[in-house]
Motif scaffolding. Structure first.
Motif, PDB file in Angstrom:
ATOM      1  N   GLY A   1      -3.385  -2.371  -5.074  1.00  0.00           N
ATOM      2  CA  GLY A   1      -2.287  -3.179  -4.576  1.00  0.00           C
ATOM      3  C   GLY A   1      -2.472  -4.664  -4.758  1.00  0.00           C
TER       4      GLY A   1
ATOM      5  N   TYR B   1       0.808  -1.221   0.000  1.00  0.00           N
ATOM      6  CA  TYR B   1       0.000   0.000   0.000  1.00  0.00           C
ATOM      7  C   TYR B   1       0.844   1.275   0.000  1.00  0.00           C
ATOM      8  N   TRP B   2       2.033   1.213   0.591  1.00  0.00           N
ATOM      9  CA  TRP B   2       2.857   2.420   0.568  1.00  0.00           C
ATOM     10  C   TRP B   2       3.308   2.747  -0.846  1.00  0.00           C
TER      11      TRP B   2
ATOM     12  N   VAL C   1       1.411   2.127  -3.511  1.00  0.00           N
ATOM     13  CA  VAL C   1       0.196   2.684  -4.117  1.00  0.00           C
ATOM     14  C   VAL C   1       0.048   4.159  -3.766  1.00  0.00           C
TER      15      VAL C   1
END
Length: 496
Positions: free
Chosen positions: A236, A7-8, A10
C-alpha cells in the motif's frame, strides 16, 4: 481523498486474484463436459463457432452416439479438479462465485464510501481519446504521463473502470442466464443474450477478456517499474521496503499455487468429502432457486430444434427390447411407497389421467440445449391419484437402464433420481409420453420420461419403471439424492 492504495484495496486485490483463479480452473472443468460453443440454442452438431476438441459427431452419424461421448478429460493442471469431474467442477465454481460476488460488492461499497471512485470512474468523454493516445505511446515503447492529480494514466483508468463496473457485472449477468430455473421463470431474460448458448459464449469470451486483462496488467506493472508497483500493490506504499514487498508478494502467489495443488489432490482423492463440504455452501443457493422458480415457458412450434441431442444409451436388455417391439403394450408403471393407493398403470391408464402439451427448452448439465414439444400426464394428477401420506417428501424415479452396461467408466447400477414433492406438483412437471407430436422415441426415454422444466436434464429420468414416495433420500442408493449425485458427485438440486 484516500491514499493511492489503502489497505482494504490491497486485501481485496489479493482476494480477487485468489478467487479468479478458482473461477478460471473450475470454469474450464465445466467447459470440458461440452467443449463446444454456439450462438443458437439448437446446438446443431458441426455448427459450433468454437470447438475445443478433436471429436467430431454429426446428426446423420451411422454410429449411435450421445452427448457424453463429446465430453473431454482435461488435465488437473488446468481444470479443477480435471479428469471428467463435472459435478465437482460445478461445486467449486458455484461456491467460488458467491465469494467473488461478495468480494466485489464490498469493494464497490468501499470505493463509493471512501471516494476512491474518483480514481476509477471517468468523469469526462475526453478520457477515451486520451486513452487511445496513451496506448499509442506504449506502442512507441514510451510510458504515457499520469492524469494530473491521479495515480493512473488515461488508458489504465479506463481499463479499470471497464473491468470493475462493466465486465464483472456482465459475467454475473451472463452466468445467471445459464440457470435453467431462472430461464424457466423468466424466459425473456435469456433472449437478452441470444439464448442460453449466446450467454454461454459471451461468458466464455468474458473469461478470455479477464485473462487478457490480467496478462496486460501484469506486463504494465513491470513496465512502470516492478519494485515501486509491487510495493504499492502489496504494502500500500510505493516507498515501502521493496525487499519486504517482494517477499510478501511471492509468498502470497506461492500460497495460491500450493492451495490449488492441495485442493486438486484432495478433490480427486476424496471426491465424496469434497462433494459434501462444498455442497454445504452450494446446495442452499440451488434449493432456493428450485423452490422459488416455476416454469413459465411457452415456446412456439417454429422454435422446436431440428436436432435434439440425447444423453445416455437405451436399456440393452431383452425385456426392454421385447416391450419396445410390442409398442409397450405390456408396460406397467408401478407407483408405491408412502401412498394411500399403490398403482400399476399401463400407458393407456396414464393417458386417461390427463394430457398436457408444452414447448420447452431442455438444459443439459453438460451445457447443450434444445427446444421440443412434450406431451403427457401432469405429474400432479398422478400424485393426487396415489394419495401421498403426510410423511412423503420426495419422489424416487427408478429407470430400466443399467448404467454399468450403457455407460461404464467404473460406474454401475440401475439409474434413479429424486425430486422433492413440491417440484412434482409444479405446473410444467409432466410424465412425457409424446415428443414433437409423436410417441416418445426410444432414445428420448420411451415409454415414459420425466420433465421438470426448472431443472437440469439429468433430473428428467428416462425409461421410467417405477415411482416411489419416500420421507427422505438418505437410504436410497448411496444417499446423495440420485444416481449422478451418488456416482458423479453432482449437486442434489439442479436449478443452476
Amino acid at each position: 481523498m484516500p491514499a493511492f492504495f489503502p489497505y482494504w484495496v490491497v486485501v481485496l486485490h489479493f482476494l480477487n486474484i485468489f478467487l479468479m483463479f478458482l473461477l478460471f480452473r473450475s470454469g474450464l472443468e465445466v467447459l470440458s463436459a461440452f467443449p463446444k460453443l454456439y450462438w443458437h440454442d439448437d446446438c446443431p452438431p458441426g455448427r459450433e463457432w468454437l470447438r475445443l476438441s478433436k471429436k467430431m459427431y454429426g446428426a446423420d452419424s451411422r454410429r449411435p452416439w450421445t452427448s457424453l461421448d463429446e465430453e473431454e478429460s482435461w488435465s488437473p493442471v488446468v481444470a479443477l479438479p480435471g479428469r471428467k469431474n463435472l459435478g465437482l467442477g460445478r461445486h467449486w465454481h458455484f461456491m467460488t462465485v458467491q465469494f467473488w460476488i461478495l468480494t466485489g460488492a464490498v469493494y464497490v461499497g468501499l470505493v463509493v464510501a471512501t471516494g476512491y471512485w474518483h480514481y476509477l470512474v471517468p468523469t469526462r468523454w475526453g478520457l477515451v481519446p486520451d486513452s487511445i493516445n496513451s496506448i499509442g505511446t506504449y506502442l512507441r515503447f514510451e510510458i504515457p504521463p499520469k492524469i494530473p492529480g491521479q495515480p493512473f494514466e488515461p488508458a489504465q483508468k479506463l481499463a479499470y473502470f471497464v473491468v470493475i463496473f462493466l465486465l464483472a457485472p456482465f459475467q454475473i449477468a451472463t452466468g445467471a442466464a445459464m440457470s435453467p430455473s431462472l430461464l424457466a421463470r423468466l424466459p425473456w431474460y435469456g433472449t437478452l443474450f441470444g439464448g442460453k448458448q449466446g450467454a454461454r459464449s459471451l461468458h466464455f469470451l468474458g473469461m478470455c477478456a479477464f485473462a487478457s486483462f490480467i496478462v496486460v496488467h501484469v506486463f504494465l506493472v513491470v513496465v512502470h517499474g516492478l519494485p515501486e508497483e509491487l510495493a504499492a500493490i502489496v504494502l500500500g506504499d510505493a516507498g515501502a521496503d521493496r525487499r519486504l514487498a517482494l517477499g510478501v508478494g511471492l509468498s502470497g502467489l506461492l500460497a495460491i499455487v500450493v492451495f490449488h495443488v492441495v485442493i486438486t489432490w484432495f478433490s480427486l482423492r476424496y471426491r465424496r468429502r469434497t462433494q459434501r463440504l462444498l455442497g454445504r455452501m452450494v446446495d442452499p443457493m440451488e434449493k432456493v432457486l428450485s423452490r422459488t422458480a416455476s416454469s413459465h415457458q411457452a415456446y412456439r412450434q417454429q422454435d422446436i430444434s431440428p436436432y435434439h441431442r440425447v444423453n445416455g444409451y437405451p436399456p440393452p436388455g431383452q425385456e426392454y427390447a421385447a416391450m419396445a417391439v410390442d409398442d409397450f403394450r405390456d408396460y406397467r408403471l408401478m407407483v408405491g411407497g408412502l401412498v394411500g393407493r399403490p398403482l400399476s398403470l399401463s400407458l393407456q391408464d396414464l393417458r386417461a389421467l390427463g394430457d398436457q402439451h408444452q414447448v420447452t427448452k431442455h438444459n443439459c448439465i453438460q451445457g447443450w440445449t434444445a427446444v421440443a414439444e412434450w406431451a403427457g400426464v401432469p405429474l400432479a394428477r398422478l400424485v393426487a391419484e396415489a394419495g401421498p401420506q403426510e410423511a412423503a417428501r420426495y419422489l424416487v424415479f427408478y429407470a430400466l437402464d443399467d448404467k454399468g452396461l450403457t455407460e461404464g467408466e467404473g460406474r454401475y447400477g440401475f439409474f434413479y433420481e429424486t425430486i422433492p414433492i413440491h417440484l412434482a406438483t409444479a405446473p410444467q412437471t409432466i410424465l412425457a409420453l409424446d415428443m414433437n407430436g409423436a410417441p416418445l422415441p426410444i432414445e428420448h426415454g420411451a415409454p415414459v420420461r420425466l420433465r421438470v422444466e426448472t431443472q437440469l436434464g439429468f433430473k428428467m429420468v428416462k425409461w421410467i419403471a417405477a415411482i416411489e414416495f419416500v420421507a427422505g433420500v438418505e437410504d436410497i442408493g448411496m444417499g446423495m439424492g440420485g444416481w449422478r449425485e451418488d456416482q458423479q458427485y453432482y449437486a442434489r438440486a439442479a436449478g443452476i
